[in-house]
Design a protein around this motif. Sequence first.
Motif, mmCIF file in Angstrom:
data_model
loop_
_atom_site.group_PDB
_atom_site.id
_atom_site.type_symbol
_atom_site.label_atom_id
_atom_site.label_comp_id
_atom_site.label_asym_id
_atom_site.label_seq_id
_atom_site.Cartn_x
_atom_site.Cartn_y
_atom_site.Cartn_z
ATOM 1 N N PRO A 26 0.820 -1.211 0.000
ATOM 2 C CA PRO A 26 0.000 0.000 0.000
ATOM 3 C C PRO A 26 0.852 1.259 0.000
ATOM 4 O O PRO A 26 1.819 1.365 0.768
ATOM 5 N N ALA A 27 0.503 2.189 -0.859
ATOM 6 C CA ALA A 27 1.256 3.445 -0.927
ATOM 7 C C ALA A 27 1.210 4.181 0.407
ATOM 8 O O ALA A 27 2.137 4.936 0.743
ATOM 9 N N THR A 28 0.153 3.944 1.182
ATOM 10 C CA THR A 28 0.024 4.621 2.475
ATOM 11 C C THR A 28 1.125 4.225 3.447
ATOM 12 O O THR A 28 1.382 4.945 4.417
ATOM 13 N N LEU A 103 6.853 17.486 7.425
ATOM 14 C CA LEU A 103 8.115 16.911 7.894
ATOM 15 C C LEU A 103 7.881 15.605 8.654
ATOM 16 O O LEU A 103 8.721 14.705 8.616
ATOM 17 N N ALA A 104 6.731 15.503 9.313
ATOM 18 C CA ALA A 104 6.406 14.286 10.062
ATOM 19 C C ALA A 104 5.762 13.224 9.190
ATOM 20 O O ALA A 104 5.553 12.093 9.646
ATOM 21 N N GLY A 105 5.421 13.554 7.938
ATOM 22 C CA GLY A 105 4.804 12.584 7.043
ATOM 23 C C GLY A 105 3.326 12.371 7.292
ATOM 24 O O GLY A 105 2.739 11.425 6.770
ATOM 25 N N ARG A 106 2.708 13.256 8.078
ATOM 26 C CA ARG A 106 1.264 13.124 8.319
ATOM 27 C C ARG A 106 0.452 13.576 7.104
ATOM 28 O O ARG A 106 -0.673 13.121 6.896
ATOM 29 N N VAL A 107 1.014 14.486 6.335
ATOM 30 C CA VAL A 107 0.412 14.962 5.086
ATOM 31 C C VAL A 107 1.461 14.814 3.994
ATOM 32 O O VAL A 107 2.655 15.029 4.231
ATOM 33 N N ALA A 108 1.030 14.423 2.804
ATOM 34 C CA ALA A 108 1.959 14.250 1.681
ATOM 35 C C ALA A 108 2.098 15.561 0.904
ATOM 36 O O ALA A 108 1.104 16.245 0.648
ATOM 37 N N VAL A 146 0.891 13.728 -11.364
ATOM 38 C CA VAL A 146 1.423 14.226 -10.096
ATOM 39 C C VAL A 146 1.659 13.034 -9.181
ATOM 40 O O VAL A 146 0.805 12.152 -9.058
ATOM 41 N N THR A 147 2.800 13.010 -8.531
ATOM 42 C CA THR A 147 3.166 11.923 -7.628
ATOM 43 C C THR A 147 2.941 12.341 -6.179
ATOM 44 O O THR A 147 3.045 13.517 -5.837
ATOM 45 N N ASN A 148 2.643 11.368 -5.350
ATOM 46 C CA ASN A 148 2.471 11.541 -3.908
ATOM 47 C C ASN A 148 1.132 12.188 -3.570
ATOM 48 O O ASN A 148 1.019 12.922 -2.588
ATOM 49 N N LEU A 149 0.110 11.877 -4.362
ATOM 50 C CA LEU A 149 -1.246 12.349 -4.069
ATOM 51 C C LEU A 149 -1.905 11.365 -3.106
ATOM 52 O O LEU A 149 -2.781 10.584 -3.475
ATOM 53 N N GLY A 153 -4.477 12.413 2.643
ATOM 54 C CA GLY A 153 -4.199 13.838 2.813
ATOM 55 C C GLY A 153 -2.980 14.279 2.036
ATOM 56 O O GLY A 153 -1.894 13.727 2.219
ATOM 57 N N PHE A 154 -3.157 15.243 1.137
ATOM 58 C CA PHE A 154 -2.028 15.787 0.399
ATOM 59 C C PHE A 154 -2.222 17.277 0.176
ATOM 60 O O PHE A 154 -3.333 17.807 0.246
#
Length: 357
Positions: A26-28, A103-108, A146-149, A153-154
């Motif tokens: 999973p990408a998540t 920075l914490a990776g909570r949002v992409a 677009v990558t990292n959608l 959350g992005f």
Amino acid sequence: MTFALPDDLAEWLAGSADGIDQGRIPATDLLPRLAQAGLARIGVPQALGGSGGTVMDAVRAVAAVAQESLAAAFVLWGHRCFVEFLARTPNHVLRDRLLPDLLAGRVAGASGLSNVMKFLAGLEPLQMTVRPEGEALVVDGALPWVTNLRGQGFVAAAAADPADGGPAMIVALAHDDPGVHRSADLALMGMRSSDTASLRIEGVRIGRDRIIAANAPEWLPGVRPTFIALQCGMAIGLARRSLAEAGGAGGAGRGVLAAPIAALGARLDKIVASLKAGLDSGGFVARPAALFELRIALSEIVFEAVALELQAGGGRCYLDGPGKGFARRWREAAFVPIITPSTVQLRTILDAAGKAA
């Protein structure tokens, strides 16, 4: 000098690389692991919550990830680029609001600036427009790749052409903005767990506090070296892994490859040194052609490296089991030249400037 990934991340990437490439992982799972290892903070000033260091340190981190998985490195590239945009925005309110979660990776963070990078080079028009509506801005258009959608959350950076004239601006669009429509993941040959999709933007109303840069043509040259240098990190890591695999292959008759493997490794080291020198001096801002030439050269080195890996590995590279890692790297090598700006686009720019590589 190379960058060593934390052991637990390196072990997970090594065991998950094929699953990430084919979308079975999973990408998540991906971005949080990269962020928890501190990779998004490298090269970001400590005053902004980063771990300090330089852009070249961030390039080394991307290269280390790419040695295990180019798809994972691609996600890190897009996320780290968006972090860089915020680190360099004059809009400190937006920066301070978004940066901790990024920075914490909570949002992409998604770098949707491929279109504007081509626009800046005169290769294509902008695909987004923005118009004022009272105190707000209304954005329309599309971003085809677009990558990292990340579905959870992005925030994506996008360049838009003002309907009332003036320079293009860079704005931040969030996943939950009414009118932001994410497509299903693109059906890529590999790189499937990278949350790569398209965006359709229909009448998205945002405040002016979402402006990353009010004058894109003036602001972009300052961030372009980081944008492209981090892409170079992807190629550096992949080439190093294929050269290591080629050098480690045994068997009769393989000794003849030692000299070309060493020669290609020396060429790679020379390009890495040139990349570091240009980033450290800031010379790529005024002379981007030098950086474009390095990107092109690295794309060529990647193909030579995977070809040497194939020759050194011989027939086992074509067997589904033993050759699985090589087959993935072969596909990954095919992706390197088409990352925007592609090598064809870079050659076009250089040719137009009378500096064909």
